[in-house]
Design a protein around this motif. Structure first.
Motif, PDB file in Angstrom:
ATOM      1  N   ARG A   1       0.844  -1.186   0.000  1.00 47.80           N
ATOM      2  CA  ARG A   1       0.000   0.000   0.000  1.00 47.80           C
ATOM      3  C   ARG A   1       0.882   1.239   0.000  1.00 47.80           C
ATOM      4  NH1 ARG A   1       2.087  -1.213   4.002  1.00 47.80           N
ATOM      5  NH2 ARG A   1       2.449   0.131   5.775  1.00 47.80           N
TER       6      ARG A   1
ATOM      7  N   CYS B   1       3.757   2.651  -3.941  1.00 51.08           N
ATOM      8  CA  CYS B   1       4.443   3.821  -4.479  1.00 51.08           C
ATOM      9  C   CYS B   1       4.848   4.730  -3.337  1.00 51.08           C
ATOM     10  CB  CYS B   1       3.576   4.556  -5.479  1.00 51.08           C
ATOM     11  SG  CYS B   1       2.042   5.161  -4.796  1.00 51.08           S
ATOM     12  N   GLY B   2       5.961   5.331  -3.508  1.00 55.89           N
ATOM     13  CA  GLY B   2       6.477   6.234  -2.500  1.00 55.89           C
ATOM     14  C   GLY B   2       6.524   7.641  -3.030  1.00 55.89           C
TER      15      GLY B   2
ATOM     16  N   VAL C   1       7.070   1.117  -6.941  1.00 56.18           N
ATOM     17  CA  VAL C   1       7.820  -0.133  -6.865  1.00 56.18           C
ATOM     18  C   VAL C   1       6.947  -1.261  -7.415  1.00 56.18           C
ATOM     19  CG1 VAL C   1       8.967  -1.775  -5.334  1.00 56.18           C
ATOM     20  CG2 VAL C   1       9.114   0.676  -4.855  1.00 56.18           C
TER      21      VAL C   1
ATOM     22  N   TYR D   1      13.741  -8.454  -4.110  1.00 56.40           N
ATOM     23  CA  TYR D   1      12.329  -8.396  -3.756  1.00 56.40           C
ATOM     24  C   TYR D   1      12.085  -9.067  -2.403  1.00 56.40           C
ATOM     25  CZ  TYR D   1       7.368  -9.478  -3.724  1.00 56.40           C
ATOM     26  OH  TYR D   1       6.052  -9.593  -3.359  1.00 56.40           O
TER      27      TYR D   1
ATOM     28  N   GLU E   1       7.106   0.560   8.808  1.00 52.40           N
ATOM     29  CA  GLU E   1       6.745   0.500   7.398  1.00 52.40           C
ATOM     30  C   GLU E   1       7.967   0.304   6.498  1.00 52.40           C
ATOM     31  OE1 GLU E   1       5.703   2.530   9.607  1.00 52.40           O
ATOM     32  OE2 GLU E   1       3.611   3.102   9.360  1.00 52.40           O
TER      33      GLU E   1
ATOM     34  N   ASP F   1      14.352   1.810   1.843  1.00 49.62           N
ATOM     35  CA  ASP F   1      14.019   3.225   1.686  1.00 49.62           C
ATOM     36  C   ASP F   1      15.105   4.164   2.228  1.00 49.62           C
ATOM     37  OD1 ASP F   1      12.628   5.410   0.964  1.00 49.62           O
ATOM     38  OD2 ASP F   1      10.968   5.157   2.363  1.00 49.62           O
TER      39      ASP F   1
HETATM   40  N1  LIG Z   1      12.569  -4.485  -2.246  1.00 58.93           N
HETATM   41  C1  LIG Z   1      11.260  -4.444  -1.981  1.00 58.93           C
HETATM   42  N2  LIG Z   1      10.554  -5.562  -1.879  1.00 58.93           N
HETATM   43  C2  LIG Z   1       9.227  -5.527  -1.621  1.00 58.93           C
HETATM   44  N3  LIG Z   1       8.555  -4.392  -1.438  1.00 58.93           N
HETATM   45  C3  LIG Z   1       9.216  -3.229  -1.518  1.00 58.93           C
HETATM   46  C4  LIG Z   1      10.586  -3.187  -1.806  1.00 58.93           C
HETATM   47  N4  LIG Z   1      10.992  -1.912  -1.812  1.00 58.93           N
HETATM   48  C5  LIG Z   1       9.910  -1.184  -1.558  1.00 58.93           C
HETATM   49  N5  LIG Z   1       8.837  -1.967  -1.385  1.00 58.93           N
HETATM   50  C6  LIG Z   1       7.499  -1.536  -1.080  1.00 58.93           C
HETATM   51  O1  LIG Z   1       7.098  -0.651  -2.090  1.00 58.93           O
HETATM   52  C7  LIG Z   1       6.401   0.427  -1.541  1.00 58.93           C
HETATM   53  C8  LIG Z   1       7.003   1.711  -2.038  1.00 58.93           C
HETATM   54  O2  LIG Z   1       8.326   1.770  -1.598  1.00 58.93           O
HETATM   55  P1  LIG Z   1       9.161   3.107  -1.752  1.00 58.93           P
HETATM   56  O3  LIG Z   1      10.468   2.914  -1.110  1.00 58.93           O
HETATM   57  O4  LIG Z   1       9.155   3.569  -3.147  1.00 58.93           O
HETATM   58  O5  LIG Z   1       8.267   4.112  -1.036  1.00 58.93           O
HETATM   59  P2  LIG Z   1       8.335   4.590   0.419  1.00 58.93           P
HETATM   60  O6  LIG Z   1       8.746   3.446   1.282  1.00 58.93           O
HETATM   61  O7  LIG Z   1       7.074   5.235   0.749  1.00 58.93           O
HETATM   62  O8  LIG Z   1       9.540   5.582   0.407  1.00 58.93           O
HETATM   63  P3  LIG Z   1       9.755   6.922  -0.388  1.00 58.93           P
HETATM   64  O9  LIG Z   1       8.484   7.655  -0.371  1.00 58.93           O
HETATM   65  O10 LIG Z   1      10.796   7.584   0.367  1.00 58.93           O
HETATM   66  O11 LIG Z   1      10.181   6.532  -1.746  1.00 58.93           O
HETATM   67  C9  LIG Z   1       6.439   0.287  -0.060  1.00 58.93           C
HETATM   68  O12 LIG Z   1       5.214  -0.222   0.379  1.00 58.93           O
HETATM   69  C10 LIG Z   1       7.478  -0.743   0.198  1.00 58.93           C
HETATM   70  O13 LIG Z   1       7.140  -1.555   1.280  1.00 58.93           O
END
Ligand SMILES: Nc1ncnc2c1ncn2[C@@H]1O[C@H](COP(=O)(O)OP(=O)(O)OP(=O)(O)O)[C@@H](O)[C@H]1O
Length: 913
Positions: free
Chosen positions: A352, A537-538, A543, A608, A658, A672
């Protein structure tokens, strides 16, 4: 080489348990690295002369030779002159040594032809005769150490782990101390000692013994010598003690072994005596140094700091906690095995947008909606359907259908892979795309990656631009505009970004898969990935769960829109994240397999993590909080990850559940890094002035404590569960003996690798996790990570953060002014609350961890009995439960739930299929 077969059945990456002890001199640019296999210990004396010796004669220096006295060697040299063969020389030496051994009443060391240690360094050079007595002597010393190692290994292997009746740790420590003291007393300067540094490095398994494939990262304690060295801030150590110490480590390892240098080559009797002692110590360290280090670790007195500032060498405070009136017996109660034995919970990761949970304060976030822009890149409506995928059964295969696992062995892998070690894997996708996969097998020269590496800005201006604190969604965001960073971000990236310096994941089959696809397509880009699902998405990108075309390898693909990043001034954050990811090689941190950039998109190909995150996992717990033993497991792994980051000069700044992902094996992965601060770090070896040890408190029977995750408990006898009732075991008695001896010997120096000089004025983080100094805009440093660590532990145990208010403003006010309170339920042990209290001290200077970082936190009673180096082998509190990954993915595809990248170049266009 001796395979010591360290028991590590459940270890995710046993290769990291291999280690090597290397002795070299200042001329040795890097530790000699040889091929090794899992659980291998090698002790090698390495210097140029030694290499020449072996090179010239093609002598396998692994031949077992006992120690040679200097005088004997010299005498032989004089007697035989220069016209002789090495074999003759050695024969004479053996005779002399036998004679010598009998004289001193020792049985001569056996020659063991069956053991064939790998040759050190360059082995093919020729034409260099043995003309210097020192060469022969040193060569023999090297052999002697090798044999001592082998003998120790043999001895060790003949005993059940953990039941060695002799307190080897104590002996080593005693010897070590005596060497330290004597070396110190000898008044040798650091420079004098430079000529013969001793390194004990922890190295992973290697597939070749080519000396050009050195991959250990040498951390040299003494003063930075060359400008080249100084460029790599993260690997520079300053010495706070005498004598000089050289430490070698692999990034993947949590523990750093410290051994005093063997000073001089042939100087005084005193020095020779020191050498003898050190050799003895080294020989004892051989087979299971990891264990020894752990034991040593355990007997180091805990410099606990509770609410008071502790100077580096003044450890008076450390006794505070220990001397506190009898601590209530831990209510940690049940053992880890209990949780491990729980029927596995079905974990359904809810991928999410985390921003809905704890909104980050990010400098470039101009509005709350801004982050959603990235998410709109792909309009998918997929549910969290990956929750039932069993990625544990997922096997990477290449296009030809051959299972990658068939190539698992180093040699076969090398043969099978279309990419030999000479292949240049720097990738150019096309004229408009720039890819740096760095998907190189360990052993590749790190230089080969430099070409595609991002050059880090040097000036403060650039540094500032890479900070993430220009604005924020809260009223405090304006602090970001004044963002200034000192003493940070000046380090440039080195070869560590390549897999050649990533021994931890070197055997990962995904490297091969990526290389294979690159070879097939000539490049690596989005086209080579099938996007199966958007995970989330962050703030800077989305992702995706992605499958590498024609393989069954799954990756997490982070896709960022360059234009979006540029328009929101978020490019520096993306760059920071990529640069940090490139450096990492740690079991609790993500592996970056490749990244590629086109005009429009930047993509990170990461490991992953299928188990969801700790936030989701916590909510699935009864009472929405973790048991204390589960919390201890998770925070311990996070602590090791933070320690590693700090050693690399990275202040994480965004710790929260998270961001803790759960791997398929139940261990964690900290993710992250776009809010992280890069800084210089100056790790220091600190010798405690106090010799007070409280062994009975520090050391106890592994299962006497709560939440035991001591590998002894999962070790063979083997697989004896923690909760098995025990009488006083032999192991416990042995530990008692060791601790008693340790108490007599005194503490070892401690490595402090805390970037205490890091400073930033950025306003970054997540409201509930923000440290007071960030909120107050006083400038902050690495201590913010220990604050967030305290909040993190609190949340895991209590199911909520301590200062959360009705809104963000209230929360911030509470953080700064409200005192810490603990809910009445759930019941949490005194140790846990005490640790939280130490971490949540509002004044960063008095906060636990602010001076000595993770070193002091690890010694808190909350972690008592925890085997830090082997925690990665411990049984996690729970394992993610999935069904078959591939079939699940296939059914998803049938159901039209997968996204596939439409082959339209670099445009992010996906469609259901
Ligand atoms: N290597 C990974 N394997 C599985 N899920 C991941 C992985 N990396 C990120 N995610 C998941 O993808 C989602 C988006 O991650 P992302 O790091 O882009 O955003 P974020 O954690 O909100 O950080 P930011 O906003 O700083 O980019 C998050 O829910 C995270 O748990």
């Amino acid at each position: 080489m001796v395979n010591f077969g360290v028991g590590k059945g459940s270890c995710r990456d046993p290769s990291n348990l291999g280690f090597r002890m290397i002795k070299g001199n200042a001329n040795s640019q890097r530790p000699q690295v040889m091929g090794s296999i899992s659980g291998t210990c090698e002790i090698v004396e390495s210097n140029e002369e030694l290499d020449s010796f072996y090179s010239s004669k093609g002598t396998n220096h692994s031949s077992s030779i006992s120690r040679m006295d200097d005088k004997v060697g010299r005498h032989l040299m004089l007697k035989t002159g220069h016209n002789y063969s090495v074999e003759d020389d050695l024969n004479r030496l053996f005779e002399a040594i036998d004679l010598k051994s009998h004289q001193v009443g020792k049985s001569p060391l056996r020659k063991n032809a069956s053991k064939k240690p790998i040759r050190v360094g360059v082995s093919q050079a020729s034409g260099i005769g043995i003309s210097e007595s020192v060469s022969l002597k040193q060569a023999l010393r090297g052999l002697c150490i090798s044999q001592a190692s082998e003998m120790a290994a043999t001895k060790r292997l003949s005993k059940p782990a953990g039941l060695s009746g002799v307190s080897e740790a104590g002996t080593i420590k005693k010897l070590y101390r005596s060497v330290v003291v004597e070396a110190s007393e000898s008044g040798l300067s650091l420079d004098e000692g430079k000529e013969s540094l001793v390194e004990i490095s922890l190295v992973p398994e290697r597939s070749t013994s080519n000396s050009s494939e050195k991959m250990t990262e040498s951390l040299e304690v003494p003063k930075a010598k060359s400008s080249n060295q100084s460029a790599h801030s993260s690997t520079h150590f300053a010495v706070a003690t005498t004598p000089k110490v050289k430490m070698t480590r692999t990034p993947a390892h949590d523990e750093i072994l410290q051994v005093p240098t063997d000073v001089g080559v042939e100087t005084s009797k005193k020095e020779l005596g020191q050498k003898e002692k050190l050799k003895s110590a080294l020989s004892l360290l051989s087979p299971d140094t990891d264990d020894k280090v752990l034991e040593l670790d355990e007997i180091v007195p805990a410099p606990i700091k509770v609410g008071c500032k502790t100077s580096t060498l003044e450890l008076e405070q450390k006794g505070k906690l220990h001397s506190a009136p009898s601590l209530p017996s831990s209510n940690l109660g049940s053992k880890v095995s209990n949780s491990a034995s729980n029927s596995p919970r079905l974990v359904k990761p809810l991928f999410r947008n985390k921003n809905f949970v704890k909104k980050k304060i990010k400098p470039d976030s101009t509005s709350a909606s801004s982050s959603s822009n990235v998410c709109n890149d792909v309009d998918d409506d997929l549910g969290p359907s990956t929750s039932k995928l069993d990625f544990r059964t997922h096997t990477c295969t290449l296009k030809n259908g051959r299972k990658e696992s068939e190539k698992a062995s180093p040699t076969s892998s090398k043969k099978a892979s279309p990419l030999s070690s000479s292949t240049n894997l720097s990738i150019e996708v096309n004229s408009s795309s720039n890819v740096d996969s760095c998907a190189r097998k360990p052993g590749f020269s790190s230089n080969s990656c430099n070409g595609s590496r991002i050059v880090v800005a040097k000036a403060n201006e650039s540094s500032r631009s890479r900070e993430k604190g220009e604005s924020s969604q809260s009223s405090k965001s304006s602090i970001g505009n004044c963002s200034s960073t000192t003493n940070s971000e000046e380090s440039n990236l080195s070869g560590s970004s390549c897999s050649s310096n990533r021994p931890h994941m070197s055997k990962d089959l995904r490297w091969d898969a990526i290389r294979h696809v690159q070879m097939q397509h000539g490049s690596l880009g989005l086209k080579q990935f099938k996007l199966l699902k958007r995970i989330g998405c962050g703030d800077i990108g989305s992702v995706y769960l992605a499958e590498l075309t024609s393989t069954n390898c799954l990756f997490a693909l982070k896709v960022m829109d360059n234009e979006y990043l540029a328009s929101r001034k978020k490019m520096p954050r993306a760059q920071t994240e990529r640069e940090i990811l490139q450096m990492l090689d740690h079991p609790f941190l993500p592996t970056l397999y490749a990244h590629f950039t086109s005009d429009k998109l930047s993509c990170l190909v990461m490991e992953y993590c299928p188990g969801g995150d700790l936030h989701v996992l916590r909510q699935k717990q009864p009472s929405r909080s973790f048991s204390e033993q589960a919390a201890r497991f998770y925070v311990a792994e996070v602590l090791l990850a933070l320690e590693y980051l700090h050693m690399l000069g990275v202040v994480y700044r965004d710790l929260k559940p998270e961001n803790i992902l759960v791997r398929e094996d139940g261990h964690i992965m900290l993710s992250d890094f776009d809010l992280s601060l890069r800084c210089t770090v100056n790790p220091t070896l600190v010798k405690s002035s106090s010799s007070v040890v409280e062994p009975t408190k520090k050391i106890s029977s592994p299962c006497a404590e709560s939440s035991c995750i001591d590998p002894f408990c999962i070790q063979p006898s083997w697989q004896v569960p923690c909760f098995t009732p025990r009488l006083v075991s032999a192991a416990a008695k042995t530990r008692k003996l060791k601790s008693d001896l340790a108490a007599q010997v005194g503490p070892l120096p401690q490595l402090v690798a805390e970037p205490t000089s890091a400073r930033s004025n950025s306003f970054v983080g997540t409201h509930e996790y923000l440290a007071p100094e960030i909120i107050k805009g006083e400038g902050h440093g690495s201590a913010v990570d220990w604050w967030t660590f305290g909040i993190f532990l609190y949340e895991l145990l209590y199911g909520k953060t301590p200062f959360k208010g009705s809104g963000n403003e209230d929360t911030l006010t509470n953080v700064v002014s409200q005192s810490l309170k603990y809910p009445e339920s759930p019941l949490v042990s005194f140790q846990a609350r005490d640790l939280i209290r130490g971490l949540l001290i509002k004044d960063p200077e008095n906060r636990l961890g602010s001076v000595k970082g993770a070193t002091e936190i690890k010694q808190h009673l909350f972690f008592q009995g925890l085997n830090w180096a082997l925690i990665r082998c411990a049984i996690p509190p729970e394992l993610p439960k999935f069904c078959d990954g591939i079939s699940a993915l296939a059914s998803q595809k049938k159901e039209g739930k997968c996204l596939e990248l439409r082959a339209t170049g670099e445009h992010l266009e996906f469609e259901l299929f």
